[in-house]
Write a protein that holds these residues in place. Structure first.
Motif, mmCIF file in Angstrom:
data_model
loop_
_atom_site.group_PDB
_atom_site.id
_atom_site.type_symbol
_atom_site.label_atom_id
_atom_site.label_comp_id
_atom_site.label_asym_id
_atom_site.label_seq_id
_atom_site.Cartn_x
_atom_site.Cartn_y
_atom_site.Cartn_z
ATOM 1 N N GLU A 116 -7.416 -6.177 -2.693
ATOM 2 C CA GLU A 116 -6.591 -4.914 -2.634
ATOM 3 C C GLU A 116 -5.248 -5.011 -3.142
ATOM 4 O O GLU A 116 -5.119 -5.126 -4.474
ATOM 5 N N GLU A 121 -9.421 3.836 0.025
ATOM 6 C CA GLU A 121 -9.418 3.989 1.667
ATOM 7 C C GLU A 121 -8.309 4.961 2.062
ATOM 8 O O GLU A 121 -8.800 5.771 2.846
ATOM 9 N N GLU A 172 0.770 -1.299 0.146
ATOM 10 C CA GLU A 172 -0.214 -0.004 0.072
ATOM 11 C C GLU A 172 0.855 1.317 -0.022
ATOM 12 O O GLU A 172 0.931 1.929 1.235
ATOM 13 N N GLU A 214 -5.154 -6.194 2.176
ATOM 14 C CA GLU A 214 -3.765 -6.693 2.456
ATOM 15 C C GLU A 214 -3.330 -8.144 2.158
ATOM 16 O O GLU A 214 -2.985 -8.890 3.087
HETATM 17 CA CA CA Z 1 -5.933 -1.986 3.154
#
Ligand code: CA
Ligand code: NOJ
Length: 713
Positions: A502, A508, A178, A484
């Motif tokens: 994701e 988010e 991320e 994740e």
């Molecule tokens: Ca996440």
């Protein structure tokens, strides 16, 4: 004829097998891709094995070494080839769901058997050369007396011929995948460079300088290359080690004791892949990763249904008015969930995600792997699961389950069967799982003697955990959407209940991060050429309320003006076409959709496609994608830009030449864009459109455009 027989009937398989018993002639062997644009060269010189790759007669990968080092034997030097077999395949197969129905698997294979004079163990290196790239893997079918061994290093090199522009996120960093992407020369890759350009990486620099895959580069001549892997099974994930040159090397994420892979005999490694296109849009059309995975293993797939879902979610992560845990602002209260069911059912959504429905959210669940243990079949007292399930079933919508594990892996594994059986009892067919833990090497593993070890998120321990979840969920007819996750390597072909993930910075971050730290307008123009090469993504598009949407806290409902999502409503709509997912979320609150004319596009847009064309695109700048619905003759188009305004002219040649269409266009005002008028949208009808016309898409800064083409004849 049933479906399978028809498929079998159209499959043409052409195999030639030649067996040589001698060595490579002049220590070199070459094969070409079926369309001859790629050439693979294999060398066996001075006892070493290496390969190189040419595209359009230009070398793109210089000679690069191959080999495996274990704790019991090495297959790196003194290598001698004992057998070479060549074969070719040209066949078609159909996806259960996807960006396109039919996939062509057309490749030339060369299988090399070799052994080292240092031991008597045979190793096979199998190469498959497609028109869109190369895959190769190592196989050790039989290690003789040696029953158990560990891989200490995989030697595989990727020596690029040119030091080119590359797009990457760091490996061995705290937030998994991320991150926003860095764009540097290959030779400039390092965590310090990432800290300078993208985000300051705090904490110790443990592990080597390495990047995650898919790792994408574009050469000066436009040729675009991505390194990734396919079918990551019983192995640890591959990152690419950077050493300040244009050469990269496979780096396997280790276990906590330094072992890279605990081998389960016989060894078959994942495929190492080099995806190649003449342009970024050609690269993004590649089907090589799927072709290098095993066919569907699930007997019955009728229960796997692509669909769209809403969620009791944005009010926690985005607007900050509710909480996952107990208290006056707890979101997942029965009555509130029933209201969402009413809304979802009114608009024919397939699912409603409910987060915070279970126990475990009340003590430090985020983000250290510690805290209270989650219960996965234990509803919170505020949430009457029986009542909710009954109401949902009456209203024709399903609850999307949620399993946040907080990376307490053993806690989850001990409940997994009961958890998925509970889903089945309650009509849940899709579960979103989650693995929040912001430490680097911080996933707790407790061994048989009760000792605690800290593992990486992407090592073999977690690869195997993710597989257990996938297989267990399939047993109970549940599809999964993993947050994740471990990166995808095409497993959805083998397990079509592996719906989405994701595995990148999603919406988010726009929800909870203030404007200087959220996703930049160019992020969604980078991921189609990087992260999305691997699989569908649960990006969660569709936010309409882009400014002044977030409260300071659930108890302080005044607007926090630090938040502004760098997108426009038209761009949010375009993302439904650009970012593929078989389960796609409409992420905003129901009240921001109700009565909004742009909501119609979200209701119309399909999630399963017959065909896809990526019409144009430059990494980090723009992309335009057109897809044809699998259930109708409609086409949909999405086009988005980064922070620059631009005009893009496209030819509508993807449309059926025998049909005329009406187009519903959703676009930004010409003086709009993410900063000025993000929430203004113009909806226009164009009549009598045909395939031989050109159309000019005008995109303001950070904007987008979405179009539905419906045939009128
Ligand atoms: Ca996440
Ligand atoms: C992070 C996930 O990406 C997000 O979607 C989820 O709401 C939270 N974790 C809580 O599980």
């Amino acid at each position: 004829m049933d479906k399978n027989k028809i498929i079998a009937a159209i499959i043409v398989i052409f195999i030639i097998a030649l067996t040589f018993s001698e060595n490579l002639s002049n220590n070199e062997l070459s094969i070409s891709s079926p369309n001859k644009t790629l050439k693979l060269n294999i060398y066996n010189e001075n006892g070493l094995l290496s390969y190189s790759l040419d595209k359009n007669n230009k070398t793109i990968i210089n000679p690069s070494l191959l080999g495996i080092e274990t704790d019991q034997f090495k297959l790196i030097s003194n290598l001698k080839i004992s057998n070479i077999e060549k074969s070719s395949i040209n066949q078609e197969w159909n996806q259960i769901w996807g960006e396109q129905k039919t996939i062509i698997d057309n490749h030339n294979e060369v299988k090399i058997t070799l052994s080292s004079n240092d031991n008597n163990i045979n190793m096979i290196v199998r190469f498959r050369l497609f028109n869109d790239g190369l895959g190769f893997r190592y196989e050790i079918p039989n290690s003789g007396e040696i029953k158990n061994y560990n891989i200490m290093d995989e030697i595989t090199e990727f020596n690029f011929a040119q030091d080119s522009k590359s797009w990457w996120i760091p490996a061995y960093a705290y937030r998994r995948y991320e991150f926003l992407y860095a764009n540097t020369l290959i030779s400039e890759i390092s965590r310090d460079k990432f800290s300078e350009l993208v985000e300051y990486l705090h904490g110790d620099r443990i592990g080597p300088e390495a990047v995650q895959t898919p790792f994408t580069v574009q050469r000066d001549d436009g040729i675009t290359i991505a390194i990734h892997e396919a079918n990551l099974t019983n192995y640890s994930s591959m990152t690419l080690m950077a050493d300040g040159t244009k050469n990269m090397k496979c780096d396997l994420i280790p276990w906590s004791d330094g072992i890279k892979v605990r081998v389960k005999n016989p060894l078959i490694t994942p495929w190492r892949t080099i995806i190649v296109g003449d342009s970024p849009s050609e690269l993004a059309m590649s089907t090589l990763t799927l072709n290098l995975n095993e066919p569907n293993k699930l007997k019955d797939t009728d229960w796997i249904k692509p669909g769209k879902y809403i969620g009791l979610w944005w009010e926690m992560i985005g607007t900050n008015q509710s909480t996952w845990g107990s208290g006056p602002n707890h979101g997942a209260k029965t009555d509130r969930v029933l209201e969402y069911i009413d809304f979802g059912s009114k608009y024919n959504f397939d699912g409603l995600l409910v987060e915070g429905w279970n126990t475990g959210w009340d003590e430090n669940w985020c983000c250290t792997g510690e805290g209270e243990s989650f219960g996965f079949y234990h509803p919170h007292p505020d949430f009457d699961h029986k009542k909710v399930s009954k109401y949902a079933s009456e209203k024709g919508i399903r609850i999307v389950g949620h399993h946040e594990t907080g990376t307490q892996i053993q806690n989850y594994e001990s409940q997994m069967d009961s958890a998925f059986s509970y889903c089945q009892e309650n009509g849940i067919r899709v579960v979103k799982t989650g693995y929040v833990n912001d430490g680097s090497q911080n996933i707790k593993r407790i061994d048989q003697d009760g000792n605690i070890h800290k593992e990486w998120h992407h090592g073999q321990y977690m690869v195997e955990h993710f597989r257990k979840v996938l297989e267990t969920s399939a047993k109970y007819q549940v599809g999964i959407v993993v947050h994740e996750p471990i990166k995808d390597t095409g497993l959805r072909r083998t397990f079509p209940n592996m719906l989405s993930r994701e595995g990148a910075r999603g919406q988010e971050f726009n929800g909870f991060m203030p404007k200087d730290y959220n996703n930049k307008p160019n992020h969604t123009t980078i991921i189609p050429f990087t992260r999305l090469l691997s699989s569908p993504m649960d990006y969660t598009p569709g936010i309409f309320n882009l400014k002044d949407y977030r409260y300071h806290s659930p108890d302080n409902r005044t607007i926090n003006t630090e938040h502004h999502i760098p997108s426009t409503i038209a761009k949010e709509l375009a993302l439904y076409v650009i970012i593929y997912a078989p389960v796609q979320m409409a992420a905003d609150l129901p009240q921001n959709y109700e009565g909004h004319p742009a909501f119609q596009f979200i209701l119309d847009v399909p999630v399963d496609w017959e065909k896809t064309h990526i019409l144009n695109g430059e990494i980090g700048q723009y992309i335009t994608t057109a897809r044809k619905d699998i259930n109708s003759d409609d086409w949909y188009l999405g086009s988005i830009t980064n922070e620059d305004a631009r005009d893009i002219e496209i030819k509508l040649s993807f449309l059926d030449p025998y049909k005329t269409y009406n187009a519903t266009i959703y676009k930004d005002p010409s003086d709009g864009g993410w900063e000025t008028k993000p929430e203004e949208i113009i909806i226009k009808e164009l009549k009598g459109i045909s395939y031989n016309q050109y159309y000019k898409i005008k995109l303001p800064k950070g904007g987008g455009q979405a179009i539905r083409f419906s045939p009128i004849n």
